[in-house]
Design a protein around this motif. Structure first.
Motif, short mmCIF file in Angstrom:
data_model
loop_
_atom_site.label_atom_id
_atom_site.label_comp_id
_atom_site.label_asym_id
_atom_site.label_seq_id
_atom_site.Cartn_x
_atom_site.Cartn_y
_atom_site.Cartn_z
N SER A 1 -5.00 3.29 2.62
CA SER A 1 -3.60 4.11 2.55
C SER A 1 -2.75 3.35 3.38
CB SER A 1 -3.87 5.77 2.82
OG SER A 1 -4.02 5.77 3.86
N GLY A 2 -1.46 3.77 3.36
CA GLY A 2 -0.50 3.28 4.36
C GLY A 2 0.12 2.10 4.00
N PHE A 3 0.43 1.96 2.54
CA PHE A 3 1.16 0.92 2.25
C PHE A 3 2.57 1.24 2.13
CE2 PHE A 3 -2.68 0.66 -0.37
CZ PHE A 3 -3.11 -0.75 -0.23
N THR A 4 3.71 0.27 2.36
CA THR A 4 4.81 0.34 2.53
C THR A 4 5.69 -0.10 1.33
OG1 THR A 4 5.05 -1.54 3.67
CG2 THR A 4 4.95 0.21 5.00
N SER A 5 4.80 -0.69 0.27
CA SER A 5 5.59 -1.01 -0.73
C SER A 5 4.40 -1.30 -2.04
CB SER A 5 6.32 -2.42 -0.63
OG SER A 5 5.33 -3.55 -0.61
N LYS A 6 4.73 -1.43 -3.12
CA LYS A 6 3.66 -1.53 -4.22
C LYS A 6 3.77 -2.94 -4.70
CE LYS A 6 3.52 3.02 -5.70
NZ LYS A 6 4.04 4.04 -6.85
N ARG A 7 4.35 -4.00 -3.81
CA ARG A 7 4.50 -5.24 -4.30
C ARG A 7 3.06 -6.14 -3.76
NH1 ARG A 7 9.15 -5.43 -1.32
NH2 ARG A 7 7.95 -6.44 0.48
N GLY A 8 2.49 -7.08 -4.38
CA GLY A 8 1.34 -7.75 -3.88
C GLY A 8 0.01 -7.25 -4.31
N GLN A 9 -0.84 -7.48 -3.43
CA GLN A 9 -2.40 -7.20 -3.65
C GLN A 9 -2.92 -6.77 -2.56
OE1 GLN A 9 -3.74 -10.52 -5.45
NE2 GLN A 9 -3.57 -11.83 -3.40
N LEU A 10 -4.10 -5.77 -2.61
CA LEU A 10 -5.07 -5.34 -1.77
C LEU A 10 -6.31 -6.41 -1.50
CD1 LEU A 10 -6.17 -3.49 0.47
CD2 LEU A 10 -7.16 -2.26 -1.30
N MET A 11 -6.46 -6.95 -0.28
CA MET A 11 -7.41 -8.05 -0.12
C MET A 11 -8.55 -7.00 0.78
SD MET A 11 -6.14 -10.79 -1.67
CE MET A 11 -7.44 -12.19 -1.08
N GLY B 1 -27.61 -0.88 4.93
CA GLY B 1 -27.46 -1.65 6.08
C GLY B 1 -26.38 -1.26 6.92
N THR B 2 -26.01 -2.02 7.79
CA THR B 2 -24.90 -1.85 8.76
C THR B 2 -23.76 -2.84 8.11
OG1 THR B 2 -26.32 -1.31 10.52
CG2 THR B 2 -23.93 -2.02 11.17
N TYR B 3 -22.43 -2.43 7.85
CA TYR B 3 -21.61 -2.92 7.42
C TYR B 3 -20.07 -2.70 8.31
CZ TYR B 3 -24.49 -3.78 3.55
OH TYR B 3 -25.44 -4.20 2.81
N SER B 4 -19.18 -3.83 8.04
CA SER B 4 -17.90 -3.68 8.43
C SER B 4 -17.05 -4.01 7.22
CB SER B 4 -17.34 -4.55 9.47
OG SER B 4 -16.32 -4.82 9.84
N VAL B 5 -15.62 -3.48 7.10
CA VAL B 5 -14.78 -3.75 6.04
C VAL B 5 -13.63 -3.88 6.54
CG1 VAL B 5 -13.38 -2.73 3.97
CG2 VAL B 5 -15.91 -2.23 4.33
N SER B 6 -12.86 -5.17 6.31
CA SER B 6 -11.33 -5.54 6.59
C SER B 6 -10.68 -5.80 5.57
CB SER B 6 -11.58 -6.89 7.53
OG SER B 6 -12.20 -7.88 6.84
N VAL B 7 -9.51 -5.15 5.45
CA VAL B 7 -8.24 -5.05 4.48
C VAL B 7 -7.10 -5.74 4.96
CG1 VAL B 7 -9.86 -3.33 3.15
CG2 VAL B 7 -7.86 -2.78 4.51
N PHE B 8 -6.41 -6.00 3.96
CA PHE B 8 -4.87 -6.20 4.33
C PHE B 8 -3.97 -6.08 2.98
CE2 PHE B 8 -6.18 -10.87 3.66
CZ PHE B 8 -4.99 -11.32 2.95
N HIS B 9 -2.75 -5.96 3.17
CA HIS B 9 -1.75 -5.88 2.02
C HIS B 9 -1.24 -7.29 1.88
CE1 HIS B 9 2.06 -3.61 0.16
NE2 HIS B 9 1.34 -4.52 -0.53
N ASP B 10 -1.62 -7.82 0.94
CA ASP B 10 -1.01 -9.19 0.65
C ASP B 10 0.22 -9.03 0.00
OD1 ASP B 10 -0.81 -12.11 0.48
OD2 ASP B 10 -2.48 -12.40 -0.97
N GLU B 11 1.21 -8.76 0.69
CA GLU B 11 2.60 -8.38 -0.35
C GLU B 11 2.98 -9.64 -1.13
OE1 GLU B 11 5.52 -5.63 1.21
OE2 GLU B 11 4.85 -6.53 3.19
N ASN B 12 2.70 -11.09 -0.59
CA ASN B 12 3.41 -12.33 -1.47
C ASN B 12 2.23 -12.70 -2.46
OD1 ASN B 12 2.07 -13.24 0.58
ND2 ASN B 12 3.64 -14.66 1.51
N SER B 13 1.06 -12.15 -2.19
CA SER B 13 0.13 -12.45 -3.14
C SER B 13 -0.41 -14.15 -3.07
CB SER B 13 0.47 -12.39 -4.67
OG SER B 13 0.50 -10.87 -4.77
N ASN B 14 -0.37 -14.44 -1.82
CA ASN B 14 -0.92 -15.79 -1.37
C ASN B 14 -2.35 -15.94 -0.97
OD1 ASN B 14 -0.37 -14.80 1.21
ND2 ASN B 14 0.80 -16.48 1.84
N ASP B 15 -2.98 -14.99 -1.02
CA ASP B 15 -4.37 -14.79 -0.83
C ASP B 15 -4.56 -15.00 0.88
OD1 ASP B 15 -4.95 -14.06 -3.37
OD2 ASP B 15 -5.88 -16.27 -3.96
N ASP B 16 -3.66 -14.91 1.51
CA ASP B 16 -3.62 -15.15 3.09
C ASP B 16 -3.10 -13.90 3.92
OD1 ASP B 16 -5.07 -17.59 3.35
OD2 ASP B 16 -3.18 -18.70 2.58
#
Length: 161
Positions: free
Chosen positions: A46-56, A95-110
């Motif tokens: 949660s915490g998106f500021t727009s619905k543009r782009g993609q979740l990575m 196992g032991t895991y970590s998750v990292s995410v980001f909101h790629d607003e311009n969909s450039n995969d970075d």
């Protein structure tokens, strides 16, 4: 003349013997009450500021791959369609895991940034707060025992840490 014996008088002892044999037989692994090894890990973001782009998303099982492009354990990508998004990693071993995410607003995969400061919203498992730079791997790890588990990540930007 001796009494005629039938198999009926053997039924009780035979059933008892059969039950004893079954009880003493080793169980196959599929029959034992064993811990679940693989499962589904659902990441709720949660915490998106727009619905543009993609979740990575990146699922890490090693400090060596944390926040690098050297191959996280699993990755995911999903177009933003709601204020809260869900993504499931399937067949994840315990196992032991970590998750990292980001909101790629311009969909450039970075994860875009200026002077190494992210300009797109990001988050980590356990939602750690860090004053300078990203949190450490150990601050984001959690145990996963298999089964069906969900974690919640709240996106934040670099300014509102």
């Amino acid at each position: 003349m001796p009494p005629r014996r039938t198999t009926r008088h053997l039924a009780g002892p035979l059933m008892l013997a059969l039950c004893a044999i079954i009880a003493a037989a080793p169980l196959r692994p599929a029959d034992r009450d064993v811990a679940v090894r693989d499962g589904r890990l659902t990441v709720v973001v949660s915490g998106f500021t727009s619905k543009r782009g993609q979740l990575m998303l990146a699922l890490h099982n090693s400090k060596a791959t944390f926040l690098t492009r050297r191959g996280p354990f699993r990755t995911g990508k999903l177009p933003i369609t709601a204020d809260t998004m869900r993504f499931a990693f399937h067949d994840v071993p315990a196992g032991t895991y970590s998750v990292s995410v980001f909101h790629d607003e311009n969909s450039n995969d970075d994860l875009d940034g200026v002077l190494r400061i992210p300009t797109e919203r990001y988050g980590f498992s356990r939602n750690p707060r860090s004053r300078f730079g990203p949190p450490g791997y150990d601050d984001t790890t959690f145990p996963f025992s298999g089964g069906d588990t969900a974690i919640v990540i709240v996106l934040r930007d670099a300014i509102s840490r």
